[in-house]
Design an enzyme around this catalytic site. Structure first.
Site, PDB file in Angstrom:
ATOM      1  N   GLY A  78       1.191  -1.040   0.078  1.00  0.00           N
ATOM      2  CA  GLY A  78       0.182  -0.119   0.171  1.00  0.00           C
ATOM      3  C   GLY A  78       0.651   1.327   0.198  1.00  0.00           C
ATOM      4  O   GLY A  78       2.147   0.985   0.299  1.00  0.00           O
ATOM      5  N   GLN A  83       3.168   9.988   0.632  1.00  0.00           N
ATOM      6  CA  GLN A  83       4.210   9.232   1.307  1.00  0.00           C
ATOM      7  C   GLN A  83       5.440   9.523  -0.490  1.00  0.00           C
ATOM      8  O   GLN A  83       6.407   9.433  -0.605  1.00  0.00           O
ATOM      9  CB  GLN A  83       4.283   7.697   0.934  1.00  0.00           C
ATOM     10  CG  GLN A  83       3.721   7.163   2.086  1.00  0.00           C
ATOM     11  CD  GLN A  83       3.741   5.719   2.738  1.00  0.00           C
ATOM     12  OE1 GLN A  83       2.794   5.314   1.666  1.00  0.00           O
ATOM     13  NE2 GLN A  83       4.387   5.077   2.990  1.00  0.00           N
ATOM     14  N   CYS A 127       6.151   0.453   7.675  1.00  0.00           N
ATOM     15  CA  CYS A 127       5.615   1.592   6.883  1.00  0.00           C
ATOM     16  C   CYS A 127       6.627   1.780   5.573  1.00  0.00           C
ATOM     17  O   CYS A 127       8.534   2.172   6.280  1.00  0.00           O
ATOM     18  CB  CYS A 127       5.150   2.737   7.271  1.00  0.00           C
ATOM     19  SG  CYS A 127       4.989   3.724   6.180  1.00  0.00           S
ATOM     20  N   LEU A 128       6.610   1.951   4.304  1.00  0.00           N
ATOM     21  CA  LEU A 128       7.115   2.329   3.224  1.00  0.00           C
ATOM     22  C   LEU A 128       8.826   3.197   4.010  1.00  0.00           C
ATOM     23  O   LEU A 128       9.567   3.764   3.487  1.00  0.00           O
ATOM     24  CB  LEU A 128       7.471   2.329   1.745  1.00  0.00           C
ATOM     25  CG  LEU A 128       6.826   1.046   1.647  1.00  0.00           C
ATOM     26  CD1 LEU A 128       5.767   0.911   0.333  1.00  0.00           C
ATOM     27  CD2 LEU A 128       7.416  -0.121   1.226  1.00  0.00           C
ATOM     28  N   HIS A 169      -4.471   1.916   7.768  1.00  0.00           N
ATOM     29  CA  HIS A 169      -2.894   2.057   7.828  1.00  0.00           C
ATOM     30  C   HIS A 169      -2.291   3.079   6.426  1.00  0.00           C
ATOM     31  O   HIS A 169      -2.363   5.014   7.006  1.00  0.00           O
ATOM     32  CB  HIS A 169      -1.753   1.244   7.402  1.00  0.00           C
ATOM     33  CG  HIS A 169      -0.408   1.833   7.291  1.00  0.00           C
ATOM     34  ND1 HIS A 169       0.664   1.294   8.289  1.00  0.00           N
ATOM     35  CD2 HIS A 169       0.372   2.239   6.521  1.00  0.00           C
ATOM     36  CE1 HIS A 169       1.921   1.434   7.928  1.00  0.00           C
ATOM     37  NE2 HIS A 169       1.493   2.280   6.602  1.00  0.00           N
ATOM     38  N   GLU A 170      -3.353   2.961   5.540  1.00  0.00           N
ATOM     39  CA  GLU A 170      -3.048   3.990   4.036  1.00  0.00           C
ATOM     40  C   GLU A 170      -4.000   5.088   4.269  1.00  0.00           C
ATOM     41  O   GLU A 170      -3.482   6.569   4.812  1.00  0.00           O
ATOM     42  CB  GLU A 170      -3.545   2.944   2.420  1.00  0.00           C
ATOM     43  CG  GLU A 170      -2.647   2.013   2.812  1.00  0.00           C
ATOM     44  CD  GLU A 170      -1.400   2.479   2.433  1.00  0.00           C
ATOM     45  OE1 GLU A 170      -0.574   3.718   3.159  1.00  0.00           O
ATOM     46  OE2 GLU A 170       0.223   1.788   2.778  1.00  0.00           O
ATOM     47  N   HIS A 173      -2.348   7.849   6.981  1.00  0.00           N
ATOM     48  CA  HIS A 173      -2.005   8.897   6.301  1.00  0.00           C
ATOM     49  C   HIS A 173      -2.366   9.677   5.673  1.00  0.00           C
ATOM     50  O   HIS A 173      -1.472  10.792   6.125  1.00  0.00           O
ATOM     51  CB  HIS A 173      -0.733   7.701   5.260  1.00  0.00           C
ATOM     52  CG  HIS A 173       0.031   7.217   5.217  1.00  0.00           C
ATOM     53  ND1 HIS A 173       2.070   7.227   5.652  1.00  0.00           N
ATOM     54  CD2 HIS A 173       0.673   5.782   4.989  1.00  0.00           C
ATOM     55  CE1 HIS A 173       2.423   6.748   6.123  1.00  0.00           C
ATOM     56  NE2 HIS A 173       1.941   5.584   5.411  1.00  0.00           N
TER      57      HIS A 173
HETATM   58 ZN    ZN Z   1       2.857   4.084   5.825  1.00  0.00          ZN
END
Ligand code: ZN
Length: 228
Positions: A78, A83, A127-128, A169-170, A173
């Site tokens: 995701g 991001q 998380c990326l 999670h997304e 963000h």
């Molecule tokens: Zn994340």
């Protein structure tokens, strides 16, 4: 649901609708550029994003293409627009759930409703934007996600388990909240230590995959751009 010799074939759901023979890399990913993923401490990750008000535009399509490509290069499931440095309420996802089914799509202006009857689930989450770090985190076991697609048509998705975790999670963000914000102070320090150890390897891997996929690899500064 087709059963062949007692084995259920996995299904791919595009924004909740079953589709057949979807490519391993979504068409958006093929078209998109791999962008640098912003890192914890960068203001765009810690500020609520703006709702999308114009739909069906080439700009919105390009954003989603680039987000899919960026997610795939980073081997993510995701990715939210902040991001890639864009403060708009958009996220993309492409993951295989606990039953082996694949779910993918792009959701605009999402809102999460938690199913209070479902048992919360604790699993490792990462998380990326905190590359290489993971921590156990309790999340609601089931949610309903409402939003619109790229053309502004309503979308309603229900999810449990890993997919529910991804949607939460997304969507968070887009409110400027990272999974990291939910951790204890001790866990937060530990996550940053993991990140410091793993970051160079994670970024080298993103570079390698970008080249494999025929994309120009994103440029990352030697130290995290967020300064943490
Ligand atoms: Zn994340």
């Amino acid at each position: 649901m087709p059963r062949i010799f007692g084995r259920r074939r996995p299904t791919t759901y595009l924004l909740g609708e079953p589709v057949s023979d979807w490519p391993a890399y979504a068409p958006e990913s093929e078209r998109g550029k791999a962008l640098r993923i912003t890192e914890i401490g960068e203001p765009v990750l810690h500020t609520p994003a703006r709702p999308v008000t114009e739909f069906g535009t080439p700009e919105l399509s390009r954003l989603v293409d680039d987000m899919f490509a960026t997610m795939d290069v980073a081997e993510g499931v995701g990715l939210a627009a902040p991001q890639v440095g864009v403060d708009l309420r958009v996220f993309v996802y492409d993951l295989t759930d606990d039953a082996g089914d694949r779910h993918l799509g792009a959701v605009v202006n999402p809102v999460i409703e938690v199913d209070d009857d479902a048992e919360p689930v604790t699993e490792d989450e990462g998380c990326l934007s905190v590359p290489g770090a993971y921590a156990p985190l309790e999340r609601p076991g089931a949610v309903t996600l409402r939003g619109v697609d790229l053309r502004g048509a309503p979308v309603q998705l229900t999810a449990t388990g890993y997919l529910a975790r991804c949607y939460i999670h997304e969507t968070q963000h887009l409110d400027g909240v990272l999974y990291w914000d939910h951790l204890t102070a001790e866990q937060q320090q530990d996550a940053l230590r993991q990140r410091d150890k793993q970051r160079a390897d994670v970024l080298a891997n993103r570079r390698e995959i970008a080249i494999e996929l025929g994309k120009r690899p994103p440029e990352y500064p030697k130290d995290p751009a967020g300064g943490r």
